[in-house]
Scaffold this active site. Structure first.
Site, PDB file in Angstrom:
ATOM      1  N   ASP A  16       0.831  -1.209   0.000  1.00  0.00           N
ATOM      2  CA  ASP A  16       0.000   0.000   0.000  1.00  0.00           C
ATOM      3  C   ASP A  16       0.866   1.259   0.000  1.00  0.00           C
ATOM      4  OD1 ASP A  16      -2.298   1.481   0.009  1.00  0.00           O
ATOM      5  OD2 ASP A  16      -2.785   1.148   2.116  1.00  0.00           O
ATOM      6  N   GLY A  17       0.364   2.300  -0.646  1.00  0.00           N
ATOM      7  CA  GLY A  17       1.022   3.599  -0.592  1.00  0.00           C
ATOM      8  C   GLY A  17       1.648   4.056  -1.899  1.00  0.00           C
ATOM      9  N   GLY A  19       0.163   5.273  -4.581  1.00  0.00           N
ATOM     10  CA  GLY A  19      -0.445   6.525  -5.023  1.00  0.00           C
ATOM     11  C   GLY A  19       0.089   7.708  -4.235  1.00  0.00           C
ATOM     12  N   ARG A  29      -0.335   8.749 -10.348  1.00  0.00           N
ATOM     13  CA  ARG A  29      -0.440   7.551  -9.495  1.00  0.00           C
ATOM     14  C   ARG A  29       0.235   6.322 -10.118  1.00  0.00           C
ATOM     15  NH1 ARG A  29      -3.885   7.106  -5.438  1.00  0.00           N
ATOM     16  NH2 ARG A  29      -4.138   4.928  -5.979  1.00  0.00           N
ATOM     17  N   HIS A  33       2.982   2.953  -8.999  1.00  0.00           N
ATOM     18  CA  HIS A  33       2.905   1.504  -9.227  1.00  0.00           C
ATOM     19  C   HIS A  33       4.184   1.016  -9.930  1.00  0.00           C
ATOM     20  CE1 HIS A  33      -1.091   1.799  -7.782  1.00  0.00           C
ATOM     21  NE2 HIS A  33      -1.619   2.307  -8.880  1.00  0.00           N
ATOM     22  N   GLU A  63     -11.960  -4.956  -5.495  1.00  0.00           N
ATOM     23  CA  GLU A  63     -12.450  -3.574  -5.366  1.00  0.00           C
ATOM     24  C   GLU A  63     -11.657  -2.604  -6.262  1.00  0.00           C
ATOM     25  OE1 GLU A  63     -11.644  -5.541  -2.679  1.00  0.00           O
ATOM     26  OE2 GLU A  63     -13.708  -5.986  -2.063  1.00  0.00           O
ATOM     27  N   LEU A 127      11.324 -20.478  -3.704  1.00  0.00           N
ATOM     28  CA  LEU A 127      10.259 -19.607  -3.180  1.00  0.00           C
ATOM     29  C   LEU A 127       9.048 -19.689  -4.101  1.00  0.00           C
ATOM     30  CD1 LEU A 127       9.406 -17.015  -1.358  1.00  0.00           C
ATOM     31  CD2 LEU A 127      10.187 -15.681  -3.311  1.00  0.00           C
ATOM     32  N   ARG A 190      -5.373  -2.170   8.306  1.00  0.00           N
ATOM     33  CA  ARG A 190      -6.590  -2.894   7.903  1.00  0.00           C
ATOM     34  C   ARG A 190      -6.199  -4.099   7.074  1.00  0.00           C
ATOM     35  NH1 ARG A 190      -7.906   2.292   6.473  1.00  0.00           N
ATOM     36  NH2 ARG A 190      -7.209   1.982   4.329  1.00  0.00           N
TER      37      ARG A 190
HETATM   38  C1  FPP Z   1      -1.702  -0.022  -3.568  1.00  0.00           C
HETATM   39  O1  FPP Z   1      -1.288   1.326  -3.513  1.00  0.00           O
HETATM   40  C2  FPP Z   1      -1.155  -0.710  -4.743  1.00  0.00           C
HETATM   41  C3  FPP Z   1      -1.886  -1.283  -5.752  1.00  0.00           C
HETATM   42  C4  FPP Z   1      -3.358  -1.289  -5.763  1.00  0.00           C
HETATM   43  C5  FPP Z   1      -1.255  -1.903  -6.924  1.00  0.00           C
HETATM   44  C6  FPP Z   1       0.024  -2.636  -6.668  1.00  0.00           C
HETATM   45  C7  FPP Z   1       0.622  -2.991  -7.953  1.00  0.00           C
HETATM   46  C8  FPP Z   1       1.947  -3.048  -8.226  1.00  0.00           C
HETATM   47  C9  FPP Z   1       3.003  -2.822  -7.222  1.00  0.00           C
HETATM   48  C10 FPP Z   1       2.411  -3.305  -9.612  1.00  0.00           C
HETATM   49  C11 FPP Z   1       1.992  -4.593 -10.252  1.00  0.00           C
HETATM   50  C12 FPP Z   1       2.335  -5.789  -9.465  1.00  0.00           C
HETATM   51  C13 FPP Z   1       3.122  -6.821  -9.828  1.00  0.00           C
HETATM   52  C14 FPP Z   1       3.247  -7.920  -8.844  1.00  0.00           C
HETATM   53  C15 FPP Z   1       3.877  -6.905 -11.058  1.00  0.00           C
HETATM   54  P1  FPP Z   1      -2.386   2.488  -3.642  1.00  0.00           P
HETATM   55  O2  FPP Z   1      -2.515   2.833  -5.082  1.00  0.00           O
HETATM   56  O3  FPP Z   1      -3.653   2.053  -2.989  1.00  0.00           O
HETATM   57  O4  FPP Z   1      -1.707   3.641  -2.842  1.00  0.00           O
HETATM   58  P2  FPP Z   1      -2.443   4.824  -2.026  1.00  0.00           P
HETATM   59  O5  FPP Z   1      -3.132   4.156  -0.873  1.00  0.00           O
HETATM   60  O6  FPP Z   1      -1.303   5.687  -1.603  1.00  0.00           O
HETATM   61  O7  FPP Z   1      -3.377   5.488  -2.972  1.00  0.00           O
END
Ligand code: FPP
Length: 243
Positions: A16-17, A19, A29, A33, A63, A127, A190
């Site tokens: 998480d985080g 964005g 955003r 990623h 979601e 792994l 959470r």
């Molecule tokens: C949550 O941060 C992150 C996601 C919903 C996407 C995670 C995806 C990747 C790291 C890239 C693809 C994955 C792989 C395994 C190749 P958020 O967008 O909710 O951040 P925020 O809470 O700060 O908005």
């Protein structure tokens, strides 16, 4: 008091985080990623190095389809690019990839990439990297309940024969041990529909660091926190010493 000093067999992470990391830098955003993929590389390397056998990453929740289409598309694209681009390195490190989640909403291209990465890495024995992609724990439990109900209706099972193992055997994680440690980055505390059944006895760790800043050192810190915890599985301290 007994303490758990060993390395966790299974670490599950809510990444998480991304964005917020991007916004703090005046970026879009999706750039968060992209930066998050480097953290995935770091964590996979560290998990292999430390002898963790299972690593589950929450890459896309059911979601998450509700996010702006451009962001959803960017995550799908990143997933496809990453699984192709990272495959040689993953194979070299002995990493097997397994995807959990419902596959009905994915494009043909994403489905092809999933099949490809699962088959090309199938021989990895250091792994197993489980990617939760279009995953929701409540939905997973509903699907398991449906499957068990069908077996009861078919006369294969009586309601009295349903045990915790029956449910566990019908989850998407049926071949995966329960997580020992669940980490969520970015300071949010959470579970957000992640491994609700499986995390019943897991230890939890909520570091403040945003996912793109979570590196090998942060992963090792999480393992240290785990090692300092006492796991009692609902028992009292003395009776867990043989666990
Ligand atoms: C949550 O941060 C992150 C996601 C919903 C996407 C995670 C995806 C990747 C790291 C890239 C693809 C994955 C792989 C395994 C190749 P958020 O967008 O909710 O951040 P925020 O809470 O700060 O908005």
């Amino acid at each position: 008091m007994s303490k758990q000093h060993s390395i966790p067999q299974h670490v599950a992470i809510i990444m998480d985080g991304n964005g917020r990391w991007a916004k703090q830098r005046g970026k879009e955003r999706y750039e968060g990623h992209i930066a998050g993929v480097e953290s995935v590389r770091c964590v996979v390397r560290a998990a292999v190095e430390c002898g963790v056998k299972w690593l589950t990453l929450y890459a896309f929740s059911t979601e998450n389809w509700g996010r702006p289409q451009a962001e959803v598309d960017a995550i799908m694209e990143l997933f496809c690019k990453s699984v192709v681009g990272e495959a040689p390195e993953l194979i070299k490190q002995g990493v097997r990839i397994q995807i959990i989640g419902e596959r009905n909403r994915f494009s043909e291209r994403v489905l092809q990439m999933i099949d490809r990465i699962e088959s090309t890495t199938a021989g990895g024995d250091k792994l197993t990297l489980v990617l939760a992609f279009n995953y929701s724990s409540r939905r997973e439990i509903v699907l398991a309940a449906e499957a068990v109900a069908r077996r009861v209706a078919a006369g294969e099972l009586s309601p009295e024969q349903i045990t915790e193992s029956t449910i566990a055997e019908h989850l998407m994680t049926r071949d995966i041990p329960d997580p020992d440690l669940v980490v969520r980055t970015s300071g949010e505390c959470r579970l957000s529909n992640f491994l609700l059944w499986q995390a019943s006895y897991a230890e939890f760790y909520f570091p403040e660091v945003l996912w793109p800043d979570f590196d090998e050192q942060e992963f090792k810190r999480a393992l240290e926190v785990y090692a300092s915890r006492e796991r009692r599985y609902g028992l009292i301290a003395e009776s867990t010493e043989t666990k």
